[in-house]
Design a protein around this motif. Structure first.
Motif, PDB file in Angstrom:
ATOM      1  N   SER A 133       0.847  -0.935  -0.403  1.00  0.00           N
ATOM      2  CA  SER A 133      -0.061  -0.127   0.101  1.00  0.00           C
ATOM      3  C   SER A 133       0.609   1.063   0.432  1.00  0.00           C
ATOM      4  O   SER A 133       0.603   2.464  -0.490  1.00  0.00           O
ATOM      5  N   THR A 157      -7.471   2.647   2.274  1.00  0.00           N
ATOM      6  CA  THR A 157      -7.156   1.582   2.166  1.00  0.00           C
ATOM      7  C   THR A 157      -8.147   1.598   1.152  1.00  0.00           C
ATOM      8  O   THR A 157      -9.028   0.887   2.117  1.00  0.00           O
ATOM      9  N   GLN A 159      -7.985  -3.040   0.127  1.00  0.00           N
ATOM     10  CA  GLN A 159      -6.842  -3.399  -0.126  1.00  0.00           C
ATOM     11  C   GLN A 159      -7.790  -5.180  -0.315  1.00  0.00           C
ATOM     12  O   GLN A 159      -7.948  -5.555   0.334  1.00  0.00           O
ATOM     13  N   CYS A 240      -6.795   1.084   6.671  1.00  0.00           N
ATOM     14  CA  CYS A 240      -6.638  -0.131   5.871  1.00  0.00           C
ATOM     15  C   CYS A 240      -7.972  -0.897   5.460  1.00  0.00           C
ATOM     16  O   CYS A 240      -7.575  -1.274   6.672  1.00  0.00           O
ATOM     17  N   HIS A 249      -4.764  -3.005  -5.110  1.00  0.00           N
ATOM     18  CA  HIS A 249      -5.321  -2.394  -3.921  1.00  0.00           C
ATOM     19  C   HIS A 249      -5.631  -0.576  -4.696  1.00  0.00           C
ATOM     20  O   HIS A 249      -5.638   0.072  -5.398  1.00  0.00           O
ATOM     21  N   GLU A 251      -6.638   3.348  -3.267  1.00  0.00           N
ATOM     22  CA  GLU A 251      -5.971   4.682  -2.135  1.00  0.00           C
ATOM     23  C   GLU A 251      -7.612   5.393  -2.883  1.00  0.00           C
ATOM     24  O   GLU A 251      -6.958   5.868  -3.339  1.00  0.00           O
ATOM     25  N   ASN A 322      -1.628  -4.917  -6.831  1.00  0.00           N
ATOM     26  CA  ASN A 322      -0.733  -5.449  -5.710  1.00  0.00           C
ATOM     27  C   ASN A 322       0.725  -6.164  -5.710  1.00  0.00           C
ATOM     28  O   ASN A 322       1.766  -5.747  -4.772  1.00  0.00           O
ATOM     29  N   GLY A 326       3.793  -3.364  -5.734  1.00  0.00           N
ATOM     30  CA  GLY A 326       3.124  -3.883  -4.558  1.00  0.00           C
ATOM     31  C   GLY A 326       4.054  -5.030  -3.880  1.00  0.00           C
ATOM     32  O   GLY A 326       4.613  -4.388  -2.741  1.00  0.00           O
TER      33      GLY A 326
END
Length: 347
Positions: A133, A157, A159, A240, A249, A251, A322, A326
């Motif tokens: 993240s 976030t 996720q 999160c 992910h 945000e 991610n 990520g």
């Protein structure tokens, strides 16, 4: 002349993605080894789409001497035991776990953001890969910070379950299937049902004797890692949330600046920044969602707009794969950066 590279944790989601990306980016290799826990020893896995198969070797017996780079995707437990051994054998470790991230002698690197920090890697011969993240967020923040100096970030976030590994993905699938056929939807990997739900809880809770009482470690990581990678003076607060998405992910980021910056200026900076794809249209569907970023290298930014509640504020939406930026992609980019700046075996 290329490099001899080891992927540790090669049978997991991130390890397999590391192998895919090494192949996709045609990383200069003289040799490649897949290493994992004893239970995976002898398994055969693909080296991307090259047609080459790799036999998984046992981490407990693997000799890192003579290898150049080890990409670790095995978690903090194995990293604590084997990363220092690999580093001592002369093999530079790029570790995806949280174990070394806040070690003052270990660079924490996002190549688009702080490439020069890698020059300190020789202190431990270990380089840390940031939290998934954090990685995508700092890529989006970097060009804006350079232009107007960020004072404070408030981020929420969303996720995906792949951030919790194969068990997380399996649980979302099994719960979703069970709900449709009338079976039970027992939570095992997550604290509550994840199918058709969201869970405002990732990682364990921080203890009460800190300024972050009530926060989770994932939220604390975002603050601490952003400070180490980008600027220690930026204030960061995060919430999160785990969402029923397999990969990708997202945000929502609120940013407060020291200097004025307009939406058009921010869009122009983001459009030209490395690692970012700006897709920002003021219309239905004029933004990127997680399902559209899967398998892509870029960090996507959409919905850039002014925050009228603070003097110099912007809000944006940020999405990335991610398992790639990520985790696996960032690790391979670190290896590429290390080769260019220090190892220099290959052109």
């Amino acid at each position: 002349m290329g490099y001899k590279v080891v992927v540790v944790g090669a049978t997991g989601n991130v390890g397999r993605e590391m192998l895919n990306i090494l192949a996709e980016r045609q990383f200069p290799l003289d040799d490649i080894a897949a290493v994992a826990s004893p239970r995976s020893t002898g398994d055969i896995i693909d080296f991307g789409d090259t047609g080459r198969e790799l036999k998984v070797q046992n981490i407990e017996h693997f000799d890192f001497a003579g290898w150049d780079i080890a990409l670790f995707a095995a978690g903090s437990g194995p990293a604590k035991i084997y990363a220092p051994k690999a580093a001592a054998a002369g093999c530079t470790v790029i570790d995806n776990s949280s174990l070394f991230r806040m070690d003052a002698d270990v660079p924490l690197i996002v190549p688009e953001v702080n490439p020069h920090d890698i020059d300190g890697y020789a202190k431990r011969n270990i380089i840390a890969n940031p939290n998934c993240s954090t990685a995508q967020m700092v890529v989006a923040l970097k060009p804006l910070h350079d232009a107007a100096i960020i004072k404070r970030v408030v981020v929420s976030t969303y996720q995906s379950v792949s951030g919790a590994g194969k068990e997380g993905m399996d649980e979302l699938f099994e719960q979703s299937r069970g709900i449709f056929v009338g079976d039970s939807s027992e939570a095992k990997k997550f604290t509550k049902q994840i199918a058709f739900n969201v869970i405002p809880h990732i990682d364990s809770f921080v203890g009460p004797d800190t300024d972050y009482d009530g926060y989770t470690k994932e939220e604390l990581k975002m603050a601490q890692e952003t400070n180490k990678i980008l600027d220690p003076d930026i204030l960061v607060t995060a919430t999160c949330v785990r969402v029923p998405v397999f990969v990708g992910h997202s945000e929502a980021i609120n940013i407060e600046f020291e200097k004025p910056i307009s939406v058009k200026e921010a869009q122009a900076l983001l459009r030209e920044a490395p690692g970012i794809m700006l897709y920002d249209k003021r219309e239905d569907g004029g933004y990127i969602t997680p399902i559209e970023c899967v398998g892509e290298y870029a960090t996507y930014v959409s919905r850039v707009r002014r925050d009228p509640t603070v003097e110099n504020g912007l809000v944006l939406w940020c999405v990335s794969d991610n398992l790639r930026k990520g985790a696996a992609l960032n690790a391979v980019q670190i290896a590429e950066l290390l080769g260019r700046r220090h190892l220099k075996k290959a052109a």
